[in-house]
Scaffold this motif. Structure first.
Motif, PDB file in Angstrom:
ATOM      1  N   ASP A 279       1.547  21.510   2.181  1.00  0.00           N
ATOM      2  CA  ASP A 279       1.004  22.641   2.934  1.00  0.00           C
ATOM      3  C   ASP A 279       1.353  22.513   4.416  1.00  0.00           C
ATOM      4  N   ALA A 280       1.245  21.297   4.955  1.00  0.00           N
ATOM      5  CA  ALA A 280       1.583  21.083   6.364  1.00  0.00           C
ATOM      6  C   ALA A 280       3.056  21.337   6.638  1.00  0.00           C
ATOM      7  N   VAL A 283       4.889  24.735   2.784  1.00  0.00           N
ATOM      8  CA  VAL A 283       5.179  25.066   1.388  1.00  0.00           C
ATOM      9  C   VAL A 283       4.015  25.825   0.768  1.00  0.00           C
ATOM     10  N   THR A 284       4.308  26.943   0.118  1.00  0.00           N
ATOM     11  CA  THR A 284       3.325  27.657  -0.687  1.00  0.00           C
ATOM     12  C   THR A 284       3.375  27.104  -2.099  1.00  0.00           C
ATOM     13  N   LEU A 285       2.227  26.661  -2.596  1.00  0.00           N
ATOM     14  CA  LEU A 285       2.172  26.030  -3.912  1.00  0.00           C
ATOM     15  C   LEU A 285       1.726  27.027  -4.968  1.00  0.00           C
ATOM     16  N   HIS A 286       2.383  26.960  -6.122  1.00  0.00           N
ATOM     17  CA  HIS A 286       2.050  27.771  -7.291  1.00  0.00           C
ATOM     18  C   HIS A 286       1.736  26.777  -8.397  1.00  0.00           C
ATOM     19  N   GLY A 287       0.476  26.666  -8.800  1.00  0.00           N
ATOM     20  CA  GLY A 287       0.114  25.571  -9.681  1.00  0.00           C
ATOM     21  C   GLY A 287      -0.650  25.963 -10.924  1.00  0.00           C
ATOM     22  N   ASP A 301      -5.327  26.913  -0.422  1.00  0.00           N
ATOM     23  CA  ASP A 301      -5.117  27.872  -1.507  1.00  0.00           C
ATOM     24  C   ASP A 301      -3.845  27.545  -2.277  1.00  0.00           C
ATOM     25  N   VAL A 302      -3.976  27.488  -3.596  1.00  0.00           N
ATOM     26  CA  VAL A 302      -2.832  27.316  -4.482  1.00  0.00           C
ATOM     27  C   VAL A 302      -2.768  28.542  -5.384  1.00  0.00           C
TER      28      VAL A 302
END
Length: 418
Positions: A279-280, A283-287, A301-302
């Motif tokens: 996140d730092a 990167v936007t995470l999709h989990g 937020d993921v």
């Protein structure tokens, strides 16, 4: 441009390039490198026009990054030519040979293909890499770059052609197909007998169009839905460094990781560190559900992932994350969703790494190393013309040897066959 006429001219030019010695070819590449550096200001000005037009037309920042040239990147492109000049010449290499029982000497020897054509998208450095690789391996090259890099490609090719002319060689040994849209690409794909091999490099739609519509032989380069798997026996600090590098070092290229798989036995501790770090880094995470919960625990937020995320080559600062039950579960996920480009395992378990290497069917497999190493320069090939995800002739990064074919040379002493 009359595409078929351009291909005929390239075919004629290939006959002048084919017999060049290594010394001739290396001198040519070094002269091209010097000329590119000398013309940096002209090249960067042309590139600025492409970048400005791309932004005005809504090109994503990831694609703008692939398109951009500055002084340092032009210098790097020139250095790639110098690195090629320092590599052994594949032409004339004896792949295998022997004296038969009847006294015939048989040698299978590398020779140039003739005319190599390439259709590619918004990366102008590919223009020079492809030209350098083709010339060093004794070939002429026909290039069809994307419209987004039109001014950049024209400036680069003008420099290369001027060096060819100065060396007394036909400038059509490096030919740029400019304009003509899809019709021009169609003519190139069907120039059988003039073009010896066609290499598409770019997005999935471009590659599929070329593979399905060509009568010219094609070497298929694939999209990069690459995976990093963090095993139960992974050094988690090392795993985090590899995951970050694989995703964030240059997210817009095909060897960037798009999915992170984590063994459930280490998921709690690893995700607690990895989610804030990613996140730092923007990167936007999709989990999956477990990753979403880990994100909530970290106050991050993921996005809930679905099948589209597992299948997607983001080419951006997005990463799909899934917790898996076992090594076999990770392999099964990769087997279903991978594009066959590059997969990585992080583990201190030799048995696990060996099983991963044996079971994963991709062009490159990394053990405790970033996916970003699937690159011709990084693997000692010099510049690459693409990364093949097919299984015939060439697979993985394609360097000089992959742009040659072979001739059987049979030497006798009046031998006749009974």
């Amino acid at each position: 441009m009359d595409v078929l006429a351009a291909c005929r001219n390239a075919k004629l030019a290939s006959r002048a390039v084919r017999p060049l010695t290594r010394a001739d070819k290396d001198a040519l590449l070094l002269a091209m490198a010097d000329a590119l550096v000398d013309q940096t200001a002209v090249i960067v000005r042309a590139n600025d026009e492409d970048v400005a037009r791309g932004r005005a037309e809504g090109l994503s920042e990831g694609l703008v990054d692939r398109l951009r040239l500055d002084d340092d990147r032009v210098a790097a492109v020139a250095q790639a030519l110098r690195d090629l000049a320092a590599l052994p010449d594949p032409v004339g290499e004896v792949v295998r040979g022997e004296r038969l029982a009847n006294g015939l000497e048989v040698r299978q020897t590398r020779v140039p293909m003739g005319v190599v054509a390439m259709v590619y998208e918004a990366r102008p450095n590919v223009t020079v890499d492809a030209a350098g690789l083709a010339l060093k391996s004794g070939n002429a090259v026909v290039l069809r770059g994307g419209s987004a890099a039109a001014q950049s490609n024209a400036a680069l090719v003008a420099v290369l052609r001027s060096v060819l002319s100065d060396a007394g060689l036909p400038p059509d040994a490096v030919t740029l197909i400019d304009g003509g849209g899809r019709e021009a690409v169609k003519h190139l794909m069907t120039a059988r007998g003039l073009v010896d091999v066609l290499i598409p490099r770019g997005g999935a739609e471009l590659i599929r169009t070329v593979v399905e519509g060509s009568t010219v032989p094609v070497i298929e380069t694939g999209v990069g839905n690459c995976h990093v798997y963090v095993d139960a026996a992974a050094d988690l600090e090392r795993a985090l460094a590899i995951a970050l590098n694989s995703k964030t070092h240059r997210p817009s290229v095909c060897n960037a990781a798009e999915t992170l798989l984590v063994h459930e036995s280490v998921a709690g501790s690893f995700l607690a560190a990895a989610i804030p770090a990613l996140d730092a880094a923007g990167v936007t995470l999709h989990g999956d559900s477990q990753t979403v919960r880990a994100g909530l625990a970290a106050g991050i937020d993921v996005v809930a992932a679905d099948d589209e995320d597992w299948a997607r080559e983001y080419l951006s600062l997005d990463l799909a994350v899934r917790v898996v039950e076992s090594l076999d579960d990770a392999i099964a996920h990769i087997d279903r969703w991978s594009s066959g480009h590059t997969e990585a395992i992080v583990t201190d378990d030799l048995t696990a790494s060996r099983r991963f290497v044996a079971a994963v069917d991709s062009a490159a497999v990394m053990v405790n190393a970033s996916t970003r190493f699937t690159d011709g320069g990084q693997l000692g090939l010099g510049a690459e013309i693409g990364i093949s995800t097919q299984k015939l002739h060439a697979r993985g990064p394609m360097g000089l040897a992959e742009l040659t074919t072979t001739t059987w040379v049979v030497t006798g002493e009046g031998h006749v066959r009974d």
